[in-house]
Design an enzyme around this catalytic site. Structure first.
Site, PDB file in Angstrom:
ATOM      1  N   HIS A  77       0.870  -1.190   0.000  1.00 40.15           N
ATOM      2  CA  HIS A  77       0.000   0.000   0.000  1.00 40.15           C
ATOM      3  C   HIS A  77       0.896   1.227   0.000  1.00 40.15           C
ATOM      4  CE1 HIS A  77      -3.768   2.108   1.879  1.00 40.15           C
ATOM      5  NE2 HIS A  77      -3.102   2.917   1.069  1.00 40.15           N
ATOM      6  N   HIS A 116       1.440   4.799  -2.482  1.00 35.90           N
ATOM      7  CA  HIS A 116       1.106   5.650  -3.633  1.00 35.90           C
ATOM      8  C   HIS A 116       2.398   6.318  -4.065  1.00 35.90           C
ATOM      9  CE1 HIS A 116      -3.267   5.418  -2.652  1.00 35.90           C
ATOM     10  NE2 HIS A 116      -2.778   5.245  -1.428  1.00 35.90           N
ATOM     11  N   HIS A 129      -9.293   0.820  -1.462  1.00 32.66           N
ATOM     12  CA  HIS A 129      -9.308   1.490  -0.162  1.00 32.66           C
ATOM     13  C   HIS A 129     -10.730   1.378   0.384  1.00 32.66           C
ATOM     14  CE1 HIS A 129      -5.559   3.197  -1.495  1.00 32.66           C
ATOM     15  NE2 HIS A 129      -5.456   4.034  -0.481  1.00 32.66           N
ATOM     16  N   GLU A 180     -11.161   3.270   5.709  1.00 32.87           N
ATOM     17  CA  GLU A 180     -10.164   4.240   6.207  1.00 32.87           C
ATOM     18  C   GLU A 180     -10.944   5.327   6.947  1.00 32.87           C
ATOM     19  OE1 GLU A 180      -8.112   6.434   3.125  1.00 32.87           O
ATOM     20  OE2 GLU A 180      -6.543   7.155   4.481  1.00 32.87           O
ATOM     21  N   ASP A 232       1.862   4.018   2.816  1.00 30.60           N
ATOM     22  CA  ASP A 232       0.817   4.837   2.173  1.00 30.60           C
ATOM     23  C   ASP A 232       1.429   6.007   1.395  1.00 30.60           C
ATOM     24  OD1 ASP A 232      -1.773   5.443   1.446  1.00 30.60           O
ATOM     25  OD2 ASP A 232      -2.433   6.129   3.401  1.00 30.60           O
ATOM     26  N   ASP A 233       1.701   7.115   2.064  1.00 29.57           N
ATOM     27  CA  ASP A 233       2.270   8.311   1.415  1.00 29.57           C
ATOM     28  C   ASP A 233       3.419   8.811   2.287  1.00 29.57           C
ATOM     29  OD1 ASP A 233       0.143   8.877  -0.786  1.00 29.57           O
ATOM     30  OD2 ASP A 233      -1.030   8.582   1.059  1.00 29.57           O
TER      31      ASP A 233
HETATM   32  N1  ADE Z   1      -4.441   8.659  -2.174  1.00 23.32           N
HETATM   33  C1  ADE Z   1      -3.227   8.731  -1.639  1.00 23.32           C
HETATM   34  N2  ADE Z   1      -3.263   8.343  -0.361  1.00 23.32           N
HETATM   35  C2  ADE Z   1      -4.543   8.008  -0.075  1.00 23.32           C
HETATM   36  C3  ADE Z   1      -5.212   7.515   1.070  1.00 23.32           C
HETATM   37  N3  ADE Z   1      -4.594   7.298   2.220  1.00 23.32           N
HETATM   38  N4  ADE Z   1      -6.537   7.303   0.989  1.00 23.32           N
HETATM   39  C4  ADE Z   1      -7.183   7.531  -0.153  1.00 23.32           C
HETATM   40  N5  ADE Z   1      -6.592   7.983  -1.254  1.00 23.32           N
HETATM   41  C5  ADE Z   1      -5.288   8.223  -1.221  1.00 23.32           C
HETATM   42 ZN    ZN Z   2      -3.635   4.757   0.376  1.00 23.59          ZN
END
Ligand code: ADE
Ligand code: ZN
Length: 333
Positions: free
Chosen positions: A10, A12, A190, A193, A271-272
């Site tokens: 997971h 991006h 997703h 969340e 994630d990011d």
């Molecule tokens: N795009 C990038 N990170 C995300 C996240 N945590 N949830 C939904 N979309 C995303």
């Molecule tokens: Zn994500």
């Protein structure tokens, strides 16, 4: 300490754009930024929720214009991931964002695929791409995105669903996910969340997903927990992300220990990472420190990540043997 081998499932790629690279790419491409001060940029990375993050994240992405830009972005992540013990990465990207900024899909694929090939040669890191649909742009746009991506079918292994969750339930995307399945693509989404357990049920039952990204709110529904445990559906959990976007009040309140306790197939992910305080190893360190997870649980998380990945069975076996060898070595010393 040497990190345990793991798969990151997971991630991006756009969320790995560190302020230093953002500023460098803006200069390279003559794109104006509100500020080029790194401290000021980092100071903006404080979020109230998912949407407040997405607004900043999308606003940075016009700096990505050429093959080389996408290559540099992915190469930087893959090098950092290799240092964090990542053997396998299944990487999300958002074609609609780049198309919206006037960048052809051929450019995006060329840069990302080039970096993946070089990471395999340089670091022995296995990686593949997953095309994500931006749920807030709707089902028709998702379908057009799949059509646009299919000429590059050999350069991605699956589809996912991301961006603004609440108000855009998985049920909207049933037809495009059915089409992806017919193309032999893997499917993830997703769910859970910010959205409730109903989003997770829909992703499973209507989209036929093989993994749930996040899924932390599944814990609110005992029948859903039972279903996820019985089917051993992987949940790609991102603890630092959940704290940064206030999906949980604090790391101390994160449901990860309860999810493990419930026998769910949880994996750890970043994630990011450029926005949420770190990469996979930083997530490992945070949950070790703040949730008291120990070697036994980290071994389960690492094995889960390989069980949950879409790599060939022989690779999965080899990586899991590497986890066992690392643990045996740790015990001997
Ligand atoms: N795009 C990038 N990170 C995300 C996240 N945590 N949830 C939904 N979309 C995303
Ligand atoms: Zn994500």
């Amino acid at each position: 300490m040497t990190p345990l081998p793991a798969a990151e499932l997971h991630l991006h790629i756009e969320g790995t754009l560190e302020p230093e690279l953002l500023v460098a790419l803006a200069a390279r491409n003559g794109v104006a930024l509100a500020t080029t001060d790194l401290a000021e940029l980092r100071a903006r990375y404080r979020f109230a929720d998912l949407q407040s993050f997405l607004d900043i994240y999308y606003a940075s992405l016009p700096v990505l214009r050429t093959d080389q830009d996408f290559y540099d972005l992915a190469a930087a992540y893959l090098e950092r991931a290799a240092a964090a013990g990542v053997r396998r990465a299944e990487i999300f990207f958002d074609p609609q964002t780049h198309l919206g900024y006037g960048v052809p899909l051929a450019t995006v694929f060329a840069g990302l695929s080039g970096a993946l090939a070089d990471a395999r040669a340089r670091h022995g890191l296995s990686a593949d791409l997953i095309v994500c649909f931006l749920r807030n742009l709707g089902a028709e746009a998702a379908d057009e995105t799949l059509t646009a991506a299919l000429p590059f079918r050999d350069q991605f292994i699956g589809v996912g669903l991301d961006s603004t969750e609440v108000g855009y339930p998985p049920s909207l995307f049933k037809a495009v996910f059915a089409r992806a399945a017919a193309e032999g693509l893997h499917r993830v989404a997703h769910a859970g969340e910010e959205g409730g357990p109903d989003y997770v049920w829909e992703a499973l039952d209507l989209l036929g997903v093989e993994r749930i990204d996040h899924g932390i709110r599944a814990m609110e529904d005992p029948a859903l927990v039972q279903r996820l445990r019985a089917d051993q559906v992987p949940l790609t959990v991102c603890p630092l992300s959940n704290v940064a976007l206030r999906a949980v009040n604090s790391m101390a309140e994160h449901p990860l220990p309860a999810m493990l306790e419930a026998g769910l197939r949880v994996t750890l992910n970043s994630d990011d990472p450029a926005y949420f305080g770190g990469y996979l190893d930083d997530n490992v360190a945070a949950v070790g420190r703040e949730l008291g997870l120990g070697p036994e649980q980290f071994a389960v998380l690492a094995r889960n990540s390989f069980d949950a990945c879409f790599a060939p069975a022989a690779d999965k076996r080899r990586w899991k043997a590497e986890v066992d060898a690392a643990l045996a070595g740790a015990v001997q010393h």
